[in-house]
Design an enzyme around this catalytic site. Structure first.
Site, PDB file in Angstrom:
ATOM      1  N   GLU A 183      36.661  69.987  64.823  1.00 49.91           N
ATOM      2  CA  GLU A 183      36.767  68.908  63.839  1.00 49.91           C
ATOM      3  C   GLU A 183      35.375  68.622  63.287  1.00 49.91           C
ATOM      4  O   GLU A 183      34.426  68.403  64.045  1.00 49.91           O
ATOM      5  CB  GLU A 183      37.364  67.653  64.503  1.00 49.91           C
ATOM      6  CG  GLU A 183      37.503  66.496  63.528  1.00 49.91           C
ATOM      7  CD  GLU A 183      38.632  65.526  63.886  1.00 49.91           C
ATOM      8  OE1 GLU A 183      39.535  65.912  64.651  1.00 49.91           O
ATOM      9  OE2 GLU A 183      38.600  64.393  63.391  1.00 49.91           O
ATOM     10  N   ARG A 184      35.284  68.660  61.984  1.00 50.69           N
ATOM     11  CA  ARG A 184      33.997  68.443  61.292  1.00 50.69           C
ATOM     12  C   ARG A 184      32.952  69.471  61.717  1.00 50.69           C
ATOM     13  O   ARG A 184      31.756  69.179  61.749  1.00 50.69           O
ATOM     14  CB  ARG A 184      33.461  67.028  61.522  1.00 50.69           C
ATOM     15  CG  ARG A 184      34.472  65.926  61.284  1.00 50.69           C
ATOM     16  CD  ARG A 184      35.105  66.008  59.920  1.00 50.69           C
ATOM     17  NE  ARG A 184      36.125  64.970  59.719  1.00 50.69           N
ATOM     18  CZ  ARG A 184      36.874  64.913  58.630  1.00 50.69           C
ATOM     19  NH1 ARG A 184      36.767  65.821  57.670  1.00 50.69           N
ATOM     20  NH2 ARG A 184      37.772  63.966  58.485  1.00 50.69           N
ATOM     21  N   ASN A 226      39.326  62.991  69.390  1.00 52.06           N
ATOM     22  CA  ASN A 226      40.762  62.943  69.118  1.00 52.06           C
ATOM     23  C   ASN A 226      41.374  63.930  70.109  1.00 52.06           C
ATOM     24  O   ASN A 226      41.652  65.073  69.783  1.00 52.06           O
ATOM     25  CB  ASN A 226      41.057  63.343  67.681  1.00 52.06           C
ATOM     26  CG  ASN A 226      40.411  62.379  66.698  1.00 52.06           C
ATOM     27  OD1 ASN A 226      40.469  61.165  66.882  1.00 52.06           O
ATOM     28  ND2 ASN A 226      39.761  62.905  65.676  1.00 52.06           N
ATOM     29  N   LYS A 303      37.979  57.567  72.802  1.00 55.20           N
ATOM     30  CA  LYS A 303      38.245  56.966  71.496  1.00 55.20           C
ATOM     31  C   LYS A 303      39.601  56.295  71.621  1.00 55.20           C
ATOM     32  O   LYS A 303      40.619  56.977  71.741  1.00 55.20           O
ATOM     33  CB  LYS A 303      38.275  58.049  70.416  1.00 55.20           C
ATOM     34  CG  LYS A 303      38.744  57.576  69.043  1.00 55.20           C
ATOM     35  CD  LYS A 303      38.624  58.688  68.003  1.00 55.20           C
ATOM     36  CE  LYS A 303      39.106  58.243  66.630  1.00 55.20           C
ATOM     37  NZ  LYS A 303      38.920  59.300  65.600  1.00 55.20           N
ATOM     38  N   GLU A 307      41.866  54.937  64.514  1.00 52.84           N
ATOM     39  CA  GLU A 307      42.454  55.995  63.689  1.00 52.84           C
ATOM     40  C   GLU A 307      43.688  56.616  64.357  1.00 52.84           C
ATOM     41  O   GLU A 307      43.845  57.823  64.431  1.00 52.84           O
ATOM     42  CB  GLU A 307      41.403  57.071  63.393  1.00 52.84           C
ATOM     43  CG  GLU A 307      40.213  56.506  62.629  1.00 52.84           C
ATOM     44  CD  GLU A 307      39.215  57.568  62.167  1.00 52.84           C
ATOM     45  OE1 GLU A 307      39.060  58.571  62.872  1.00 52.84           O
ATOM     46  OE2 GLU A 307      38.607  57.361  61.108  1.00 52.84           O
ATOM     47  N   ARG A 340      33.991  54.311  73.025  1.00 52.46           N
ATOM     48  CA  ARG A 340      33.497  54.262  71.652  1.00 52.46           C
ATOM     49  C   ARG A 340      33.829  52.941  70.960  1.00 52.46           C
ATOM     50  O   ARG A 340      34.930  52.399  71.124  1.00 52.46           O
ATOM     51  CB  ARG A 340      34.064  55.433  70.836  1.00 52.46           C
ATOM     52  CG  ARG A 340      33.589  56.752  71.377  1.00 52.46           C
ATOM     53  CD  ARG A 340      34.160  57.904  70.599  1.00 52.46           C
ATOM     54  NE  ARG A 340      33.427  58.226  69.400  1.00 52.46           N
ATOM     55  CZ  ARG A 340      33.972  58.433  68.214  1.00 52.46           C
ATOM     56  NH1 ARG A 340      35.275  58.286  68.036  1.00 52.46           N
ATOM     57  NH2 ARG A 340      33.238  58.782  67.183  1.00 52.46           N
ATOM     58  N   ASP A 381      30.523  54.772  58.947  1.00 56.37           N
ATOM     59  CA  ASP A 381      30.843  56.097  59.482  1.00 56.37           C
ATOM     60  C   ASP A 381      29.875  57.190  59.031  1.00 56.37           C
ATOM     61  O   ASP A 381      30.195  57.946  58.115  1.00 56.37           O
ATOM     62  CB  ASP A 381      32.273  56.481  59.050  1.00 56.37           C
ATOM     63  CG  ASP A 381      32.779  57.711  59.775  1.00 56.37           C
ATOM     64  OD1 ASP A 381      32.124  58.134  60.735  1.00 56.37           O
ATOM     65  OD2 ASP A 381      33.840  58.231  59.378  1.00 56.37           O
ATOM     66  N   GLU A 403      25.360  56.649  68.958  1.00 59.45           N
ATOM     67  CA  GLU A 403      26.090  57.853  68.558  1.00 59.45           C
ATOM     68  C   GLU A 403      25.609  58.266  67.171  1.00 59.45           C
ATOM     69  O   GLU A 403      25.818  57.557  66.185  1.00 59.45           O
ATOM     70  CB  GLU A 403      27.604  57.612  68.541  1.00 59.45           C
ATOM     71  CG  GLU A 403      28.395  58.865  68.139  1.00 59.45           C
ATOM     72  CD  GLU A 403      29.924  58.693  68.219  1.00 59.45           C
ATOM     73  OE1 GLU A 403      30.406  57.988  69.127  1.00 59.45           O
ATOM     74  OE2 GLU A 403      30.619  59.247  67.358  1.00 59.45           O
ATOM     75  N   GLU A 409      28.977  65.923  58.310  1.00 62.58           N
ATOM     76  CA  GLU A 409      30.284  65.698  57.691  1.00 62.58           C
ATOM     77  C   GLU A 409      30.180  65.139  56.273  1.00 62.58           C
ATOM     78  O   GLU A 409      30.865  65.615  55.369  1.00 62.58           O
ATOM     79  CB  GLU A 409      31.083  64.740  58.582  1.00 62.58           C
ATOM     80  CG  GLU A 409      32.398  64.289  57.971  1.00 62.58           C
ATOM     81  CD  GLU A 409      33.164  63.329  58.877  1.00 62.58           C
ATOM     82  OE1 GLU A 409      32.721  63.083  60.016  1.00 62.58           O
ATOM     83  OE2 GLU A 409      34.213  62.835  58.427  1.00 62.58           O
ATOM     84  N   HIS A 537      30.471  56.201  51.309  1.00 63.16           N
ATOM     85  CA  HIS A 537      31.843  56.686  51.434  1.00 63.16           C
ATOM     86  C   HIS A 537      32.457  57.030  50.079  1.00 63.16           C
ATOM     87  O   HIS A 537      33.601  56.685  49.785  1.00 63.16           O
ATOM     88  CB  HIS A 537      32.709  55.650  52.155  1.00 63.16           C
ATOM     89  CG  HIS A 537      33.672  56.278  53.129  1.00 63.16           C
ATOM     90  ND1 HIS A 537      34.599  57.208  52.740  1.00 63.16           N
ATOM     91  CD2 HIS A 537      33.835  56.130  54.469  1.00 63.16           C
ATOM     92  CE1 HIS A 537      35.311  57.587  53.800  1.00 63.16           C
ATOM     93  NE2 HIS A 537      34.842  56.968  54.864  1.00 63.16           N
TER      94      HIS A 537
HETATM   95  C1  BDP Z   1      35.090  60.289  61.248  1.00 68.41           C
HETATM   96  C2  BDP Z   1      35.639  61.655  61.113  1.00 68.41           C
HETATM   97  C3  BDP Z   1      36.797  61.920  62.011  1.00 68.41           C
HETATM   98  C4  BDP Z   1      36.465  61.465  63.419  1.00 68.41           C
HETATM   99  C5  BDP Z   1      36.045  60.034  63.415  1.00 68.41           C
HETATM  100  C6  BDP Z   1      35.536  59.568  64.763  1.00 68.41           C
HETATM  101  O1  BDP Z   1      36.020  61.844  59.767  1.00 68.41           O
HETATM  102  O2  BDP Z   1      37.076  63.280  61.948  1.00 68.41           O
HETATM  103  O3  BDP Z   1      37.534  61.637  64.265  1.00 68.41           O
HETATM  104  O4  BDP Z   1      34.971  59.849  62.548  1.00 68.41           O
HETATM  105  O5  BDP Z   1      34.326  59.453  64.909  1.00 68.41           O
HETATM  106  O6  BDP Z   1      33.778  60.384  60.791  1.00 68.41           O
HETATM  107  O7  BDP Z   1      36.317  59.297  65.661  1.00 68.41           O
END
Ligand code: BDP
Length: 716
Positions: A183-184, A226, A303, A307, A340, A381, A403, A409, A537
């Site tokens: 991811e990313r 995630n 986490k 989200e 987190r 973010d 962090e 990203e 953003h």
């Molecule tokens: C965002 C990202 C996503 C991450 C999220 C995170 O777009 O992919 O899961 O942060 O930090 O920047 O949990």
């Protein structure tokens, strides 16, 4: 024909006789150990040509010895013996018992377990180099420091250096999925070969561990925040254990991201309520099971309720109740929990920038001793620029762990050259004003203001299985800089860039000067062409790559760029003062005052905190509109300047790394223009204003930019 054959033979002979130079493909990172000039090698050999150390070296000390053999061997172009002899030119790895045996007494008391001291000495008339430390990790870090010193061409006959980390946990967070995707991630697939582990461990993982050890990183979270619950099954624990076995000799621990609902998914329970005794027992048994395979397992990263991830709030429990339950499971084994603070809720209409503070600040003092709260550098973010997160300094009873995101990203991903050192330095230097003046974010995370013991910094890794690890040469600098900043959050981004450039391209002043200049401009460049004057953003949906300031139709308001820019006919920017969301009130009063006051707020944060008319007069006398236009164009010009600077190094940099960077800078220039043109066109369309005569004409119209789609963008 005959001539041709003659030439071919000649070529063949030349290829056989001359050692074919290894193509420099970036794999070796900053640990290149190329042969030194004869003169320099002679000087180095007088101080560092053989190795001795403790009688029965531990695995970590054995790593230090092997790295010295590799590094000195490469630079001196000879075998480096390791044994018990001390002769002229021996490097002595001296823990306290070696020191006692040799009758030396170097002051180690302030070095802790991981600090080291490098000293040129004369023992029985023999010039030697002593690497002294209290513990094995210190010897390892000291060995790397010595090799770095030599690689950088610094004198080694009068060495007297000491260094100890200011933070305990210096951790890479890999957002790696079990299917090998990241991811990313923009540097290929995951380096964890999950499928063939544990039987086959890719030897590359040793090089990964070496690289981390060389910059003081002592931990890795192996899987995505995630998280899939599968990573906690016996099959995957065995795989993680094989990785742990590989990293351990290099002073690194492994951690896992834990999915909060795992007791349901794996344990068959009908709840993951942290106060349910069965749930707590499940986690305790799970922790015991992990520690049986990985005795030095670091602990969990979580986490939760963010989200769409499960968490304690699903059961009306607090984040602290969730964290403490997991903390209790790992505590008997000395494990920790990194919880987190990146939370924002779908139901909550409050300014997203305020939500983490609102959630966590009231929980200060309620977390177990082995919990750290992991807070992103800014309240939204990982943007090209954000003010520091208001939680820093606001939770004195809780260890806050920084962090950062090393993977870019929101900053052009792998292709754009952006050195992140200045971004991180800006945040770390920010004065929270929470404990009097000078209470910088760096000092907060160093734990200076609370009684708690734990300290740490996490960096979301930019590493993949690309040959050069990070997708580009310059992205390696961000991995390197993260290690340095985690070791000492008060490090200078500029000094780190110099070190990295010298190690990466060789210590040549002219090259270093040019590379340094490019690096130190690069972060401001990306801010200018993407999100100037405090905008944030504005990236398009999902992949977060190109511009999308017009996007306003996503499922959740705070996913939309339009939510952040609030641009309309009258003006632009997010009012976070008392007349708006009042997010400024989350900062200490002097900081809130500065951010809230148009006469005091730095231009760089202007539109983060204020909604202003397009014709608002900046301190410079320009209108806001003109200033915005200038920033976009300046960003493009800064990229063009980087391209010229890089081209000036042609012939000084090996062809492969030169060409890739040159190509990427061309992509960056094209995309900087894309950002400028798409953004300006959109602002024109909402404001009714026009860029003045002479401003670069966009290549396309707004609809063209709006219609661009990138379904196969990496990392998403
Ligand atoms: C965002 C990202 C996503 C991450 C999220 C995170 O777009 O992919 O899961 O942060 O930090 O920047 O949990």
């Amino acid at each position: 024909m005959r001539m041709l054959r003659g030439m071919c033979l000649w070529l063949l002979a030349a290829m056989v006789l001359a050692p074919v130079a290894r193509a420099e493909d970036g794999y070796r990172l900053w640990l290149r150990y190329d042969a030194l000039s004869a003169q320099r090698a002679g000087a180095v050999a007088q101080r560092a040509a053989s190795i001795t150390g403790p009688d029965r070296p531990s695995a970590v000390v054995a790593s230090a010895i092997s790295e010295l053999q590799r590094g000195l061997g490469g630079m001196l172009a000879r075998e480096i013996p390791a044994g018990t002899q001390i002769s002229a030119g021996t490097v002595i790895l001296a823990n306290p018992s070696v020191q006692a045996r040799l009758g030396i007494d170097l002051p180690l008391s302030d070095l802790g377990a991981e600090g080291y001291l490098l000293r040129s000495m004369t023992l029985d008339g023999k010039p030697v180099t002593v690497v002294a430390a209290n513990g094995d990790a210190g010897l390892l870090y000291g060995a790397f420091a010595l090799l770095e010193h030599i690689q950088r061409g610094l004198p080694i006959d009068e060495m007297n250096m000491r260094s100890a980390p200011k933070l305990q946990l210096r951790v890479l967070d890999h957002w790696d999925n079990l299917d090998g995707s990241v991811e990313r991630g923009y540097a290929g697939q995951s380096i964890w070969n999950w499928w063939t582990l544990p039987e086959h461990v890719d030897p590359r993982l040793v090089d990964y561990a070496r690289a981390n050890a060389s910059i003081g990183i002592n931990g890795a979270v192996l899987n995505n925040v995630n998280a899939s619950a599968l990573s906690l099954t016996p099959r995957y624990i065995a795989k993680a254990a094989a990785i742990a076995d590989t990293l351990r000799p290099w002073g690194m621990k492994v951690y896992l991201s834990a999915r909060f609902s795992a007791p349901i998914e794996l344990g068959g329970l009908d709840t993951a309520d942290p106060l349910d005794p069965e749930v707590a027992a499940w986690w305790k048994a799970k922790a015991d099971e992990i520690y049986a395979s990985i005795p030095d397992f670091g602990g969990f990263l979580v986490k939760a309720n963010s989200e769409g991830q499960p968490g304690p709030q699903d059961y009306h429990r607090s984040h602290a109740e969730g964290a403490n339950m997991l903390a209790a499971a790992v505590a008997p084994h000395g494990g920790i929990v990194m919880w987190r603070a990146f939370v924002y809720s779908a139901e909550d209409a409050t300014d997203r920038a305020k939500q983490a503070y609102a959630e966590f600040k009231p929980l200060d003092g309620t977390f177990a001793d082995n919990v750290l709260l992991q807070v992103k550098n800014g309240p939204i973010d990982f943007q090209p620029r954000e003010p520091f997160h208001p939680l820093f300094g606001a939770m004195p009873e809780t260890p806050l762990m920084m962090e950062f995101q090393i993977t870019k990203e929101y900053l052009g991903q792998a292709t754009h050259l952006v050195y992140l050192g200045p971004l991180w330095e800006e945040v770390l230097e920010a004065d929270t004003r929470r404990h009097g003046e000078g209470a910088t974010v760096a000092k907060v995370i160093e734990g200076r203001y609370g009684a708690h013991k734990l300290t740490g910094m996490a960096g979301v890794a930019n590493i993949g299985d690309d040959r050069d690890w990070t997708g580009s040469t310059f992205n390696q600098a961000n991995w390197f800089a993260f290690g340095r900043m985690a070791w000492n959050p008060q490090s200078s981004a500029r000094n780190i860039a110099v070190e990295w450039a010298e190690l990466t391209f060789g210590p040549r002043d002219d090259v270093t000067r040019t590379v340094l200049d490019m690096m130190m401009t690069s972060r401001e460049a990306v801010v200018n062409y993407m999100t100037p004057l405090g905008l944030a953003h504005q990236m398009a949906t999902g992949h977060h790559y190109g511009p999308g300031p017009w996007v306003s139709d996503l499922g959740r308001p705070e996913w939309n760029p339009a939510y952040y820019n609030r641009a309309d006919k009258d003006g632009i920017g997010f009012d976070r003062t008392a007349s708006g969301s009042n997010a400024i009130a989350q900062y200490a009063p002097p900081v809130a005052k500065e951010f809230g006051d148009l006469a005091a707020v730095p231009d760089r944060d202007l539109l983060w905190f204020h909604h202003l008319a397009w014709d608002y007069r900046m301190r410079s006398g320009e209108t806001l509109w003109q200033s915005l236009l200038d920033h976009y164009q300046t960003g493009v010009e800064q990229v063009q300047a980087m391209e010229r600077q890089w081209q000036s190094l042609k012939g000084d940099i090996d062809p492969r790394r030169f060409a890739k960077t040159a190509d990427f800078l061309r992509i960056q220039e094209k995309e900087a223009k894309w950002w400028r043109d798409a953004s300006v066109l959109y602002w024109e369309s909402v404001s009714g204003k026009r860029a003045p005569e002479g401003y670069p004409e966009p290549a396309h119209d707004l609809d063209y930019y709006k219609a661009l789609r990138f379904p196969n963008a990496p990392g998403h």
